[in-house]
Design a protein around this motif. Sequence first.
Motif, short mmCIF file in Angstrom:
data_model
loop_
_atom_site.label_atom_id
_atom_site.label_comp_id
_atom_site.label_asym_id
_atom_site.label_seq_id
_atom_site.Cartn_x
_atom_site.Cartn_y
_atom_site.Cartn_z
N GLN A 177 -15.26 2.48 6.15
CA GLN A 177 -13.81 2.22 6.60
C GLN A 177 -12.92 3.07 5.77
O GLN A 177 -13.18 2.84 4.73
CB GLN A 177 -13.56 0.76 6.69
N SER A 178 -12.16 3.89 6.45
CA SER A 178 -11.21 4.77 5.40
C SER A 178 -10.57 4.00 4.40
O SER A 178 -10.55 4.60 3.28
CB SER A 178 -10.14 5.41 6.34
N SER A 179 -9.69 3.00 4.62
CA SER A 179 -8.94 2.10 3.46
C SER A 179 -9.94 1.69 2.47
O SER A 179 -9.56 1.60 1.33
CB SER A 179 -8.18 1.12 3.99
N LEU A 180 -11.02 1.37 2.69
CA LEU A 180 -12.18 0.92 1.73
C LEU A 180 -12.49 2.30 0.86
O LEU A 180 -12.57 2.06 -0.24
CB LEU A 180 -13.35 0.17 2.37
N ARG A 181 -12.63 3.28 1.69
CA ARG A 181 -13.35 4.30 0.81
C ARG A 181 -12.19 4.92 -0.02
O ARG A 181 -12.32 5.17 -1.07
CB ARG A 181 -13.47 5.21 1.95
N HIS A 182 -10.94 4.82 0.44
CA HIS A 182 -9.95 5.39 -0.42
C HIS A 182 -9.46 4.66 -1.46
O HIS A 182 -9.32 5.20 -2.68
CB HIS A 182 -8.65 5.50 0.58
N ILE A 229 0.80 -1.13 -0.02
CA ILE A 229 0.01 0.06 -0.08
C ILE A 229 1.03 1.42 0.05
O ILE A 229 0.60 2.15 -0.83
CB ILE A 229 -0.90 0.12 1.41
N ASN A 230 1.77 1.32 0.95
CA ASN A 230 2.64 2.42 0.95
C ASN A 230 3.62 2.62 -0.25
O ASN A 230 3.69 3.81 -0.56
CB ASN A 230 3.70 2.27 2.12
N LEU A 231 4.07 1.79 -0.99
CA LEU A 231 4.94 1.80 -1.98
C LEU A 231 4.07 2.28 -3.22
O LEU A 231 4.55 2.95 -4.17
CB LEU A 231 5.69 0.38 -2.25
N LEU A 232 2.87 1.48 -3.29
CA LEU A 232 2.25 1.73 -4.65
C LEU A 232 1.22 2.97 -4.62
O LEU A 232 0.98 3.48 -5.66
CB LEU A 232 1.21 0.50 -5.02
N TYR A 233 0.75 3.24 -3.40
CA TYR A 233 -0.25 4.05 -3.42
C TYR A 233 -0.06 5.52 -2.60
O TYR A 233 -1.13 6.40 -2.76
CB TYR A 233 -1.77 3.45 -3.03
N LYS A 234 1.03 5.78 -2.03
CA LYS A 234 1.37 6.71 -1.27
C LYS A 234 2.73 7.37 -1.81
O LYS A 234 3.50 6.62 -2.38
CB LYS A 234 1.51 6.44 0.14
N SER A 235 2.92 8.55 -1.66
CA SER A 235 3.79 9.42 -2.19
C SER A 235 4.85 9.98 -0.98
O SER A 235 4.14 10.12 0.10
CB SER A 235 3.40 10.36 -3.14
N GLY A 236 5.86 10.59 -1.28
CA GLY A 236 6.45 11.23 -0.32
C GLY A 236 7.94 10.64 -0.03
O GLY A 236 8.18 9.59 -0.62
N PRO A 237 8.61 10.82 1.08
CA PRO A 237 9.81 10.55 1.34
C PRO A 237 9.88 8.92 1.73
O PRO A 237 8.79 8.73 2.45
CB PRO A 237 10.45 11.22 2.35
N LEU A 238 10.75 8.14 1.43
CA LEU A 238 10.59 6.72 1.81
C LEU A 238 10.72 6.41 3.21
O LEU A 238 9.91 5.40 3.66
CB LEU A 238 11.72 6.02 0.89
N LEU A 239 11.41 7.14 3.89
CA LEU A 239 11.77 6.84 5.14
C LEU A 239 10.36 6.75 6.21
O LEU A 239 10.12 5.98 7.07
CB LEU A 239 12.90 7.80 5.80
N PRO A 240 9.76 8.04 5.96
CA PRO A 240 8.53 8.11 6.73
C PRO A 240 7.31 6.86 6.40
O PRO A 240 6.71 6.45 7.28
CB PRO A 240 7.88 9.43 6.42
N ARG A 241 7.40 6.65 4.97
CA ARG A 241 6.49 5.64 4.48
C ARG A 241 7.05 4.11 5.45
O ARG A 241 6.09 3.49 5.62
CB ARG A 241 6.53 5.53 3.09
N MET A 266 -11.93 2.94 -3.12
CA MET A 266 -12.93 2.76 -4.06
C MET A 266 -12.97 4.25 -4.85
O MET A 266 -13.13 4.26 -5.97
CB MET A 266 -14.33 2.88 -3.11
N THR A 267 -12.17 5.32 -4.17
CA THR A 267 -12.16 6.64 -4.77
C THR A 267 -11.16 6.35 -5.81
O THR A 267 -11.29 6.96 -7.01
CB THR A 267 -11.69 7.74 -3.76
N TYR A 268 -10.06 5.85 -5.72
CA TYR A 268 -9.12 5.53 -6.58
C TYR A 268 -9.38 4.86 -7.90
O TYR A 268 -9.13 5.08 -8.96
CB TYR A 268 -7.90 4.92 -5.91
N ILE A 269 -10.37 3.61 -7.47
CA ILE A 269 -10.76 2.96 -8.60
C ILE A 269 -11.99 3.66 -9.46
O ILE A 269 -11.85 3.29 -10.60
CB ILE A 269 -10.99 1.44 -8.02
#
Length: 228
Positions: free
Chosen positions: A201-206, A37-49, A208-211
């Motif tokens: 639930q937030s992860s489901l909602r996100h 999830i963090n590598l594919l769908y989130k952006s930003g510096p790698l260390l915080p992810r 579905m928004t993406y898809i």
Amino acid sequence: MSILANPLYRPLFEILRSARNGIVYGGKLRFSHALVINLLYKSGPLLPRMKSVFEATKDHAQVLASFAIIYKIAVHFLQSDAVLGRKNLRLTKFLAGCFGSWIVYSGHFNLFNGGITHQITLYCFSRVLLALGKILLDKYLVCFQPSFINYQGDTMLYKNLNGHQQRKLKNLIYNKSWKYFAIITWGLVMFVYDYKPQYLQSSLRHSMTYIYDVEMDTWDTWREFLGI
């Protein structure tokens, strides 16, 4: 005698083993999920992810291990002669599960990651619901012995079917039950997402928004369309 083989310490080692297995299973499951999830769908510096990946892994392992410890302790306590004894094993495990869930999954004490406890509980609910449906079907078939019409048009009681025919009949009903369950579930998911998405639930909602919410997206090149 080795301390591991000493029956006096057996309950303690069972509790510790369950906790260990909860940590291993929860860690493996959540680490792979959070990493993807963090590598594919989130952006930003790698260390915080990566830090969030390890935090989620720790939280998931902590939830499973804590419930295992509390559940096993409750089972041993309820099985004592002063409480329920060993004759009510199913009631004992039900009560121990309720007690452990009250502490770990209910959010009453706010000790654990709410998102993870919600996900695990909802995952279990769907499996338990389907399992209870199968149990009720088996009880119905055995107790009421309904009749069925075979391919030759003959009427046969359930008890007169051979083992292969009984399994085939059950699988047919199971598959139909799953079909209707899936249809209703996804119909309701899409309805709620359109009607009141903030309650999902937030992860489901996100996800579905993406898809599904692509109506306003624009793409000037094939590279932009494919996201590469």
